[in-house]
Design a protein around this motif. Structure first.
Motif, mmCIF file in Angstrom:
data_model
loop_
_atom_site.group_PDB
_atom_site.id
_atom_site.type_symbol
_atom_site.label_atom_id
_atom_site.label_comp_id
_atom_site.label_asym_id
_atom_site.label_seq_id
_atom_site.Cartn_x
_atom_site.Cartn_y
_atom_site.Cartn_z
ATOM 1 N N GLN A 6 0.877 -1.198 -0.011
ATOM 2 C CA GLN A 6 0.082 0.087 -0.005
ATOM 3 C C GLN A 6 0.935 1.346 -0.036
ATOM 4 O O GLN A 6 1.957 1.362 0.404
ATOM 5 N N GLY A 8 0.209 5.886 -0.053
ATOM 6 C CA GLY A 8 -0.754 6.996 0.013
ATOM 7 C C GLY A 8 -1.264 7.206 1.625
ATOM 8 O O GLY A 8 -0.499 6.434 2.347
ATOM 9 N N ARG A 19 -5.950 9.708 -1.800
ATOM 10 C CA ARG A 19 -6.030 8.428 -2.742
ATOM 11 C C ARG A 19 -5.065 7.430 -1.928
ATOM 12 O O ARG A 19 -3.959 7.846 -2.126
ATOM 13 N N SER A 21 -3.383 3.813 -2.862
ATOM 14 C CA SER A 21 -3.069 2.948 -3.884
ATOM 15 C C SER A 21 -2.532 1.482 -3.088
ATOM 16 O O SER A 21 -2.187 1.537 -1.964
ATOM 17 N N CYS A 22 -2.998 0.333 -3.877
ATOM 18 C CA CYS A 22 -2.442 -0.768 -3.426
ATOM 19 C C CYS A 22 -1.972 -1.745 -4.681
ATOM 20 O O CYS A 22 -2.845 -2.035 -5.679
ATOM 21 N N TRP A 36 -11.339 -2.826 0.215
ATOM 22 C CA TRP A 36 -10.701 -1.989 1.268
ATOM 23 C C TRP A 36 -11.661 -2.083 2.487
ATOM 24 O O TRP A 36 -12.617 -2.083 2.430
ATOM 25 N N SER A 71 -11.230 1.866 -7.520
ATOM 26 C CA SER A 71 -10.938 1.498 -9.050
ATOM 27 C C SER A 71 -9.750 0.590 -8.908
ATOM 28 O O SER A 71 -9.301 0.402 -8.092
ATOM 29 N N ARG A 72 -9.584 0.018 -10.067
ATOM 30 C CA ARG A 72 -8.452 -0.809 -10.453
ATOM 31 C C ARG A 72 -7.990 -0.557 -11.680
ATOM 32 O O ARG A 72 -8.728 -0.364 -12.715
ATOM 33 N N THR A 78 -2.686 -2.726 -9.886
ATOM 34 C CA THR A 78 -3.201 -1.724 -8.730
ATOM 35 C C THR A 78 -4.717 -1.512 -8.427
ATOM 36 O O THR A 78 -5.273 -1.442 -9.609
ATOM 37 N N TYR A 80 -7.159 1.221 -6.373
ATOM 38 C CA TYR A 80 -7.212 2.429 -5.725
ATOM 39 C C TYR A 80 -8.293 2.683 -4.918
ATOM 40 O O TYR A 80 -9.457 2.241 -5.179
ATOM 41 N N GLN A 82 -10.110 6.210 -3.865
ATOM 42 C CA GLN A 82 -10.294 7.802 -3.874
ATOM 43 C C GLN A 82 -11.222 8.303 -2.841
ATOM 44 O O GLN A 82 -12.366 7.946 -2.917
ATOM 45 N N CYS A 96 -5.785 -2.732 2.246
ATOM 46 C CA CYS A 96 -6.532 -3.348 1.003
ATOM 47 C C CYS A 96 -6.412 -5.126 1.302
ATOM 48 O O CYS A 96 -5.634 -5.369 2.108
#
Length: 122
Positions: A6, A8, A19, A21-22, A36, A71-72, A78, A80, A82, A96
């Motif tokens: 991860q 962010g 945001r 990220s993973c 998540w 989203s991905r 990855t 995400y 947001q 995540c």
């Protein structure tokens, strides 16, 4: 098997955005649904959002619906999160997780990221 890293997070004032990220290792990312979760101090881990393997379908907890977007990007391995219009009650460690199907139950997920702190100040 998949490893999740991860990035962010951080601290933001109420009303702000962050945001998460993973990033997943391996070539099998697209075979996993992603979720998540978050855990605040003294509370149980709770579901935040999930996305299907293709990214076509998503699911959100009522508490974040309309403010958070999952989203991905399967080409980048990855997923995400947001987060907009953040509130102090969003303060938690965010994780995540990967599973074969989307569920809201944390025990169903077999792979987890290391967690990242999100702090929202009022």
């Amino acid at each position: 098997q998949v490893q999740l890293v991860q990035s962010g997070g951080g601290e933001v004032q109420a009303g702000g955005s962050l945001r998460l990220s993973c990033a997943a290792s391996g070539r099998t990312f697209s075979t996993f649904a992603m979720g998540w979760f978050r855990q605040a101090p003294g509370k149980e881990r709770e579901f935040v959002a999930a996305i299907t393997r293709s990214g076509v379908s998503t699911d959100y907890a009522d508490s974040v619906k309309g403010r958070f977007t999952i989203s991905r990007d399967n080409a980048k391995n990855t997923v995400y999160l947001q987060m907009n219009s953040l509130k102090p009650e969003d303060t938690a460690i965010y994780y995540c997780a990967a599973n074969r199907v989307t569920t809201r139950t944390s025990l169903d997920y077999g792979y987890w990221g290391q967690g990242t702190q999100v702090t929202v100040s009022s």
